[in-house]
Design a protein around this motif. Structure first.
Motif, PDB file in Angstrom:
ATOM      1  N   ALA A  19      30.817  -0.157 -30.036  1.00 52.29           N
ATOM      2  CA  ALA A  19      29.652  -0.936 -30.632  1.00 52.29           C
ATOM      3  C   ALA A  19      29.180  -1.999 -29.629  1.00 52.29           C
ATOM      4  O   ALA A  19      27.919  -2.138 -29.122  1.00 52.29           O
ATOM      5  CB  ALA A  19      29.814  -1.545 -32.109  1.00 52.29           C
ATOM      6  N   ALA A  20      30.244  -2.661 -29.038  1.00 52.36           N
ATOM      7  CA  ALA A  20      29.694  -3.494 -27.791  1.00 52.36           C
ATOM      8  C   ALA A  20      29.138  -3.103 -26.803  1.00 52.36           C
ATOM      9  O   ALA A  20      28.037  -3.718 -26.433  1.00 52.36           O
ATOM     10  CB  ALA A  20      31.229  -4.492 -27.609  1.00 52.36           C
ATOM     11  N   ARG A  21      29.864  -2.045 -26.344  1.00 56.76           N
ATOM     12  CA  ARG A  21      29.209  -1.055 -25.143  1.00 56.76           C
ATOM     13  C   ARG A  21      27.794  -0.681 -25.383  1.00 56.76           C
ATOM     14  O   ARG A  21      27.090  -1.026 -24.701  1.00 56.76           O
ATOM     15  CB  ARG A  21      29.897  -0.255 -24.764  1.00 56.76           C
ATOM     16  N   ARG A  22      27.774  -0.348 -26.731  1.00 58.01           N
ATOM     17  CA  ARG A  22      26.441   0.384 -27.095  1.00 58.01           C
ATOM     18  C   ARG A  22      25.171  -0.737 -27.353  1.00 58.01           C
ATOM     19  O   ARG A  22      24.129  -0.273 -26.720  1.00 58.01           O
ATOM     20  CB  ARG A  22      26.625   1.247 -28.436  1.00 58.01           C
ATOM     21  N   LEU A  23      25.576  -1.823 -27.574  1.00 51.92           N
ATOM     22  CA  LEU A  23      24.661  -2.796 -27.564  1.00 51.92           C
ATOM     23  C   LEU A  23      24.405  -3.880 -26.575  1.00 51.92           C
ATOM     24  O   LEU A  23      23.697  -4.734 -26.396  1.00 51.92           O
ATOM     25  CB  LEU A  23      25.038  -3.797 -28.625  1.00 51.92           C
ATOM     26  N   HIS A  26      28.943  -7.961 -23.563  1.00 54.23           N
ATOM     27  CA  HIS A  26      30.180  -7.824 -22.610  1.00 54.23           C
ATOM     28  C   HIS A  26      31.228  -8.747 -23.249  1.00 54.23           C
ATOM     29  O   HIS A  26      32.340  -9.156 -22.677  1.00 54.23           O
ATOM     30  CB  HIS A  26      29.654  -8.716 -21.281  1.00 54.23           C
ATOM     31  N   TYR A  27      31.424  -8.627 -24.635  1.00 55.06           N
ATOM     32  CA  TYR A  27      32.600  -9.258 -25.458  1.00 55.06           C
ATOM     33  C   TYR A  27      32.782  -8.522 -26.814  1.00 55.06           C
ATOM     34  O   TYR A  27      31.608  -7.628 -27.131  1.00 55.06           O
ATOM     35  CB  TYR A  27      32.336 -10.756 -25.733  1.00 55.06           C
ATOM     36  N   ILE A  28      33.872  -8.617 -27.468  1.00 56.86           N
ATOM     37  CA  ILE A  28      33.794  -8.100 -28.718  1.00 56.86           C
ATOM     38  C   ILE A  28      33.976  -9.309 -29.661  1.00 56.86           C
ATOM     39  O   ILE A  28      34.870 -10.037 -29.666  1.00 56.86           O
ATOM     40  CB  ILE A  28      35.135  -7.271 -29.027  1.00 56.86           C
ATOM     41  N   GLY A  29      32.912  -9.425 -30.634  1.00 53.08           N
ATOM     42  CA  GLY A  29      32.930 -10.460 -31.542  1.00 53.08           C
ATOM     43  C   GLY A  29      33.107  -9.944 -32.786  1.00 53.08           C
ATOM     44  O   GLY A  29      33.370  -8.763 -33.048  1.00 53.08           O
ATOM     45  N   THR A  30      32.935 -11.006 -33.693  1.00 49.69           N
ATOM     46  CA  THR A  30      33.185 -10.587 -35.192  1.00 49.69           C
ATOM     47  C   THR A  30      32.182  -9.347 -35.775  1.00 49.69           C
ATOM     48  O   THR A  30      32.619  -8.686 -36.401  1.00 49.69           O
ATOM     49  CB  THR A  30      33.234 -12.060 -36.135  1.00 49.69           C
ATOM     50  N   GLU A  31      30.987  -9.453 -35.061  1.00 47.91           N
ATOM     51  CA  GLU A  31      30.105  -8.536 -35.399  1.00 47.91           C
ATOM     52  C   GLU A  31      30.596  -7.111 -35.027  1.00 47.91           C
ATOM     53  O   GLU A  31      30.067  -6.410 -35.969  1.00 47.91           O
ATOM     54  CB  GLU A  31      28.473  -9.046 -34.964  1.00 47.91           C
ATOM     55  N   LEU A  35      30.996  -4.005 -37.462  1.00 50.12           N
ATOM     56  CA  LEU A  35      30.315  -2.632 -37.228  1.00 50.12           C
ATOM     57  C   LEU A  35      31.483  -1.504 -36.846  1.00 50.12           C
ATOM     58  O   LEU A  35      31.235  -0.313 -37.492  1.00 50.12           O
ATOM     59  CB  LEU A  35      29.693  -2.541 -35.970  1.00 50.12           C
ATOM     60  N   GLY A  36      32.705  -1.931 -36.574  1.00 52.67           N
ATOM     61  CA  GLY A  36      33.729  -0.975 -36.279  1.00 52.67           C
ATOM     62  C   GLY A  36      34.261  -0.702 -37.727  1.00 52.67           C
ATOM     63  O   GLY A  36      34.428   0.548 -38.095  1.00 52.67           O
ATOM     64  N   ILE A 121      37.034  -4.710 -22.600  1.00 52.32           N
ATOM     65  CA  ILE A 121      35.967  -5.760 -23.093  1.00 52.32           C
ATOM     66  C   ILE A 121      36.541  -6.814 -23.812  1.00 52.32           C
ATOM     67  O   ILE A 121      37.600  -6.511 -24.777  1.00 52.32           O
ATOM     68  CB  ILE A 121      34.732  -5.211 -24.005  1.00 52.32           C
ATOM     69  N   PRO A 122      36.730  -8.143 -23.446  1.00 52.23           N
ATOM     70  CA  PRO A 122      37.392  -9.150 -24.122  1.00 52.23           C
ATOM     71  C   PRO A 122      36.997  -9.458 -25.266  1.00 52.23           C
ATOM     72  O   PRO A 122      35.756  -9.264 -25.691  1.00 52.23           O
ATOM     73  CB  PRO A 122      37.250 -10.514 -22.943  1.00 52.23           C
TER      74      PRO A 122
END
Length: 190
Positions: A19-23, A26-31, A35-36, A121-122
């Motif tokens: 989801a982070a890549r698709r959007l 450059h980070y993985i957040g709570t959002e 989504l996951g 992705i961090p």
């Protein structure tokens, strides 16, 4: 820590990264964790969210709206419109060619290929906190594994990230959802 995750919980993290890549983030957040979770409709967490009116499409739309478009605001679009430039049409064309969120990507990361197509992705500090809290939730329930429901409990307990804002905007009662998760998370992983 990930060795204690059930298959669905591991898949949540993989889907959060996707989801982070698709959007174009450059980070993985709570959002992205939210989504996951919602990307797996068969899981307890997704079912409990969907029954409360929060599905993947609504969550993703809300995330994008809350994050906004970096660098340009409505005044910029209006100014460009006065000279005949439709910023939204340009954005649509760029994203049709280069992918969703292409205008939001950091060019240095894209050039290096670090986040463009692969690699790690961090996690943000808040997302790391959610993972830690999911472990605490599993321990509180005396479970020896971390399931998708524990991840959702971690998101609820963290309570301040973008995922919490999305949940709140959807009108989700955190206390009731927490009670339902406490009741329904199996003690033995499925």
């Amino acid at each position: 820590m990930f060795e204690q995750f059930t298959q669905d919980a591991r898949q949540t993290v993989v889907l959060a990264q996707s989801a982070a890549r698709r959007l174009g983030h450059h980070y993985i957040g709570t959002e992205h964790l939210l989504l996951g979770l919602l990307s797996q409709p068969h899981t307890l967490a997704a079912r409990l969210l969907v029954v409360r009116g929060l599905d993947l499409a609504y969550a993703e739309t809300t995330v994008l709206r809350l994050l906004g478009t970096p660098g340009l605001d409505a005044r910029d679009a209006d100014a460009l419109g006065t000279i005949g430039i439709d910023l939204s049409a340009i954005k649509e064309k760029v994203e049709a060619t280069f992918g969703r969120g292409a205008l939001d990507r950091d060019p240095a990361h894209t050039r290096a290929g670090r986040f463009a197509g692969g690699g790690h992705i961090p996690f943000t500090k808040r997302a790391k906190k959610v993972l830690e809290l999911s472990l605490r939730e599993a321990l509180r329930l005396k479970h020896k594994h971390i399931a998708d429901g524990h991840l959702l409990l971690g998101l609820l307990r963290e309570g301040e990230g973008l995922a919490a804002k999305v949940l709140a905007e959807a009108g989700i009662d955190f206390a009731q959802l927490r009670a339902d998760l406490d009741r329904d998370i199996p003690a033995v992983p499925a």
